[in-house]
Design a protein around this motif. Structure first.
Motif, PDB file in Angstrom:
ATOM      1  N   LEU A  65       0.836  -1.203   0.000  1.00 57.81           N
ATOM      2  CA  LEU A  65       0.000   0.000   0.000  1.00 57.81           C
ATOM      3  C   LEU A  65       0.870   1.252   0.000  1.00 57.81           C
ATOM      4  N   GLU A  66       1.969   1.226   0.730  1.00 60.41           N
ATOM      5  CA  GLU A  66       2.892   2.368   0.745  1.00 60.41           C
ATOM      6  C   GLU A  66       3.471   2.608  -0.645  1.00 60.41           C
ATOM      7  N   SER A  67       3.856   1.531  -1.315  1.00 56.55           N
ATOM      8  CA  SER A  67       4.421   1.637  -2.658  1.00 56.55           C
ATOM      9  C   SER A  67       3.409   2.240  -3.635  1.00 56.55           C
ATOM     10  N   ILE A  68       2.181   1.742  -3.562  1.00 55.97           N
ATOM     11  CA  ILE A  68       1.126   2.235  -4.459  1.00 55.97           C
ATOM     12  C   ILE A  68       0.794   3.691  -4.144  1.00 55.97           C
ATOM     13  N   SER A  69       0.692   4.024  -2.862  1.00 56.27           N
ATOM     14  CA  SER A  69       0.338   5.392  -2.475  1.00 56.27           C
ATOM     15  C   SER A  69       1.438   6.377  -2.882  1.00 56.27           C
ATOM     16  N   ASN A  70       2.695   5.964  -2.775  1.00 56.59           N
ATOM     17  CA  ASN A  70       3.798   6.838  -3.188  1.00 56.59           C
ATOM     18  C   ASN A  70       3.704   7.154  -4.677  1.00 56.59           C
ATOM     19  N   TRP A  71       3.443   6.134  -5.473  1.00 52.81           N
ATOM     20  CA  TRP A  71       3.326   6.358  -6.920  1.00 52.81           C
ATOM     21  C   TRP A  71       2.120   7.243  -7.242  1.00 52.81           C
ATOM     22  N   GLN A 108     -11.496  -0.436  -2.254  1.00 57.00           N
ATOM     23  CA  GLN A 108     -12.641   0.466  -2.298  1.00 57.00           C
ATOM     24  C   GLN A 108     -12.342   1.768  -1.573  1.00 57.00           C
ATOM     25  N   LYS A 109     -11.711   1.687  -0.408  1.00 63.83           N
ATOM     26  CA  LYS A 109     -11.380   2.888   0.354  1.00 63.83           C
ATOM     27  C   LYS A 109     -10.328   3.721  -0.364  1.00 63.83           C
ATOM     28  N   LEU A 110      -9.388   3.052  -1.019  1.00 64.64           N
ATOM     29  CA  LEU A 110      -8.350   3.756  -1.769  1.00 64.64           C
ATOM     30  C   LEU A 110      -8.971   4.571  -2.904  1.00 64.64           C
ATOM     31  N   CYS A 111      -9.923   3.977  -3.596  1.00 57.98           N
ATOM     32  CA  CYS A 111     -10.573   4.661  -4.722  1.00 57.98           C
ATOM     33  C   CYS A 111     -11.520   5.760  -4.240  1.00 57.98           C
ATOM     34  N   GLY A 112     -12.368   5.438  -3.271  1.00 55.56           N
ATOM     35  CA  GLY A 112     -13.398   6.379  -2.845  1.00 55.56           C
ATOM     36  C   GLY A 112     -14.620   6.264  -3.730  1.00 55.56           C
ATOM     37  N   ASP A 113     -15.765   6.650  -3.214  1.00 48.55           N
ATOM     38  CA  ASP A 113     -17.034   6.478  -3.927  1.00 48.55           C
ATOM     39  C   ASP A 113     -17.052   7.169  -5.286  1.00 48.55           C
ATOM     40  N   LYS A 114     -16.480   8.362  -5.372  1.00 49.90           N
ATOM     41  CA  LYS A 114     -16.566   9.135  -6.612  1.00 49.90           C
ATOM     42  C   LYS A 114     -15.784   8.507  -7.755  1.00 49.90           C
ATOM     43  N   ALA A 115     -14.790   7.703  -7.435  1.00 44.89           N
ATOM     44  CA  ALA A 115     -13.967   7.085  -8.483  1.00 44.89           C
ATOM     45  C   ALA A 115     -14.450   5.692  -8.864  1.00 44.89           C
ATOM     46  N   LEU A 116     -15.463   5.174  -8.166  1.00 40.31           N
ATOM     47  CA  LEU A 116     -15.897   3.804  -8.444  1.00 40.31           C
ATOM     48  C   LEU A 116     -16.462   3.632  -9.849  1.00 40.31           C
ATOM     49  N   SER A 117     -16.945   4.705 -10.452  1.00 44.80           N
ATOM     50  CA  SER A 117     -17.449   4.605 -11.828  1.00 44.80           C
ATOM     51  C   SER A 117     -16.316   4.403 -12.834  1.00 44.80           C
ATOM     52  N   HIS A 118     -15.072   4.570 -12.383  1.00 45.74           N
ATOM     53  CA  HIS A 118     -13.912   4.342 -13.239  1.00 45.74           C
ATOM     54  C   HIS A 118     -13.277   2.978 -12.987  1.00 45.74           C
ATOM     55  N   VAL A 119     -13.873   2.194 -12.100  1.00 46.66           N
ATOM     56  CA  VAL A 119     -13.343   0.874 -11.751  1.00 46.66           C
ATOM     57  C   VAL A 119     -13.944  -0.203 -12.650  1.00 46.66           C
ATOM     58  N   GLU A 180      -9.598  11.519  -9.911  1.00 45.62           N
ATOM     59  CA  GLU A 180      -8.698  11.474  -8.764  1.00 45.62           C
ATOM     60  C   GLU A 180      -9.244  10.479  -7.761  1.00 45.62           C
ATOM     61  N   LEU A 181      -8.347   9.842  -7.037  1.00 40.28           N
ATOM     62  CA  LEU A 181      -8.746   8.840  -6.061  1.00 40.28           C
ATOM     63  C   LEU A 181      -8.809   9.459  -4.671  1.00 40.28           C
TER      64      LEU A 181
END
Length: 203
Positions: A65-71, A108-119, A180-181
């Protein structure tokens, strides 16, 4: 994104015609760092971001998660947003174990509700199950574990491990407006530490 061994690197290899380079065939997780690969889809220049899988053999989920969040945060600060987020799931898995549920919750928490339409929830390994069994499992996923995400705009895709199947999906994704996520907004805009973000707390 998705658990180790769900076919993320294979998808990238098929989409970019890069052979088996970067694809794991052993019991150990192959992708240990984030990899970006460029390709062209329908005249659009596309960057595919291959992430280490959760439930890795060499790294903890926290390290991943740290690696992904950094990127994500570095790209966000450069005003580089995502057109889509692909979450990979083996249709050959005969149950949703606790680890899979936890990882899905973090995603799901990483994306957030507003970005779920892009999943896009991508099912893989269809060649390892009878089609009737796969269809039954997909129906359960859509009606239960993925129900909330689908209600908020997420779609599903049956990936059959061919270049055509991967590029067909990407041709749909590149048409989407970039987003944006939640993790990016929390960390970059609000200076929230990773462990205090929604995704960090879920983990």
């Amino acid at each position: 994104m998705g658990p180790t061994g769900t076919g993320k690197s294979s998808f990238v290899a098929k989409a970019t015609n890069s052979g088996d380079e970067g694809v794991g065939h052993t019991l150990f997780s192959h992708t240990s760092e984030i990899r970006t690969t460029r390709c062209t889809i329908g005249g659009s220049n596309v960057v595919l971001v291959d992430t280490p899988g959760s439930d890795d053999t060499t790294k903890t989920d926290q390290q991943i998660l740290e690696s992904i969040s950094n990127w994500l945060n570095k790209s966000y600060k450069k005003s580089t947003l995502l057109s889509g987020i692909l979450y990979f799931h083996r249709i050959s898995d005969n149950r949703m174990a606790g680890t899979l549920l936890k990882n899905l919750g973090v995603f799901q928490k990483l994306c957030g509700d507003k970005a779920l339409s892009h999943v896009v929830l991508v099912t893989t390994m269809w060649d390892e199950v009878e089609e009737s069994v796969g269809n039954m499992r997909l129906e359960e996923l859509e009606g239960n574990y993925w129900k909330m995400m689908i209600a908020q705009g997420s779609t599903t895709y049956r990936y059959v491990n061919t270049p055509e199947s991967s590029r067909q999906l990407l041709s749909q994704v590149v048409k989407k407006k970039r987003c944006e996520l939640r993790l990016q907004k929390q960390m970059a805009d609000k200076s929230v530490k990773l462990q205090e973000t929604d995704a960090g707390r879920e983990l």
